[in-house]
Enzyme design. Sequence first.
Site, PDB file in Angstrom:
ATOM      1  N   GLU A   1      -0.355  -3.383 -10.574  1.00  0.00           N
ATOM      2  CA  GLU A   1      -0.642  -3.399 -12.006  1.00  0.00           C
ATOM      3  C   GLU A   1      -1.126  -2.008 -12.395  1.00  0.00           C
ATOM      4  O   GLU A   1      -2.085  -1.496 -11.823  1.00  0.00           O
ATOM      5  CB  GLU A   1      -1.709  -4.441 -12.343  1.00  0.00           C
ATOM      6  CG  GLU A   1      -1.917  -4.623 -13.837  1.00  0.00           C
ATOM      7  CD  GLU A   1      -3.211  -4.023 -14.331  1.00  0.00           C
ATOM      8  OE1 GLU A   1      -3.247  -3.592 -15.498  1.00  0.00           O
ATOM      9  OE2 GLU A   1      -4.179  -3.955 -13.565  1.00  0.00           O
TER      10      GLU A   1
ATOM     11  N   GLN B   1      -3.121   3.806  -2.360  1.00  0.00           N
ATOM     12  CA  GLN B   1      -3.358   3.925  -0.922  1.00  0.00           C
ATOM     13  C   GLN B   1      -3.889   2.613  -0.364  1.00  0.00           C
ATOM     14  O   GLN B   1      -4.810   2.018  -0.917  1.00  0.00           O
ATOM     15  CB  GLN B   1      -4.348   5.041  -0.619  1.00  0.00           C
ATOM     16  CG  GLN B   1      -4.526   5.241   0.888  1.00  0.00           C
ATOM     17  CD  GLN B   1      -5.477   6.368   1.209  1.00  0.00           C
ATOM     18  OE1 GLN B   1      -6.653   6.322   0.863  1.00  0.00           O
ATOM     19  NE2 GLN B   1      -4.956   7.384   1.871  1.00  0.00           N
TER      20      GLN B   1
ATOM     21  N   TYR C   1      -4.104 -16.369   5.358  1.00  0.00           N
ATOM     22  CA  TYR C   1      -3.375 -16.617   4.109  1.00  0.00           C
ATOM     23  C   TYR C   1      -2.153 -17.493   4.380  1.00  0.00           C
ATOM     24  O   TYR C   1      -1.868 -18.419   3.633  1.00  0.00           O
ATOM     25  CB  TYR C   1      -2.964 -15.277   3.491  1.00  0.00           C
ATOM     26  CG  TYR C   1      -2.473 -15.391   2.073  1.00  0.00           C
ATOM     27  CD1 TYR C   1      -3.367 -15.433   1.018  1.00  0.00           C
ATOM     28  CD2 TYR C   1      -1.119 -15.447   1.789  1.00  0.00           C
ATOM     29  CE1 TYR C   1      -2.926 -15.539  -0.295  1.00  0.00           C
ATOM     30  CE2 TYR C   1      -0.665 -15.552   0.479  1.00  0.00           C
ATOM     31  CZ  TYR C   1      -1.571 -15.599  -0.555  1.00  0.00           C
ATOM     32  OH  TYR C   1      -1.129 -15.711  -1.851  1.00  0.00           O
TER      33      TYR C   1
END
Length: 187
Positions: free
Chosen positions: A136, A155, A169
Site C-alpha cells: 500500500e 525492505q 499462518y
Amino acid sequence: MSIKSDRWIRRAAEGGMIEPFEAGQVRTVNGGRIVSYGTSSYGYDVRCADEFKIFTNINSTIVDPKNFDEGSFVDFKGDVCIIPPNSFALARTVEYFRIPRSVLTICLGKSTYARCGIIVNVTPLEPEWEGHVTLEFSNTTPLPAKIYAGEGCAQMLFLESDEVCETSYRDRGGKYQGQRGVTLPRT
C-alpha cells in the site's frame, strides 16, 4: 529473536524463500540510476510489480474493510503509477515469498520514497505465509506522486525466533495464503 544477515538471506533464497532473487544490490539498469533492490546487509529490498489499483472516490462510498467496494479502485498496468494527492494505491511485489516457520518478516518503506511523502505500508509476513506481498503506497502530499515499477520500494527484515511457533499462518488457514497479484481486503 535475531535479525538475519545477508548470508542467511542468500541461503534461505536458495531454498525458495524469495523468487525471483537478487543476491546483491542493483542500483542501475541500462546505465540509469534506479531505486535500489536486492539483498542488503540485514534485509532484502523488494521491487514493485507493474500492476496497480489506484484508489478513487468517484463513487463517494464509505470505506469499509469488512465490505470493501472493489469499484473504489481503478486498475492500471504500467512502468510508472501516478497516485493522486492525499490518496493511495495498492500494488504487489515482483517477488514471491515463502516464509520459514521460525521466521517473522517485517516490511519497512524505503527512505527514497519516504523523503518524498510516499509511505509504504505492509503488515508482517507471518511464519509459513507465502505469496506476493500486497503493498500500500500512501501519497501524503497535496501533489501527485510517482511509483516506479521494477524498482525497489520497501525492505524486508527477517527475524528468527529461538523457538518455533506452535501455530503458523498456514496451520490456521490464513485468508491471504498463496495470494498472487494485488489482493484486496478479505474478511
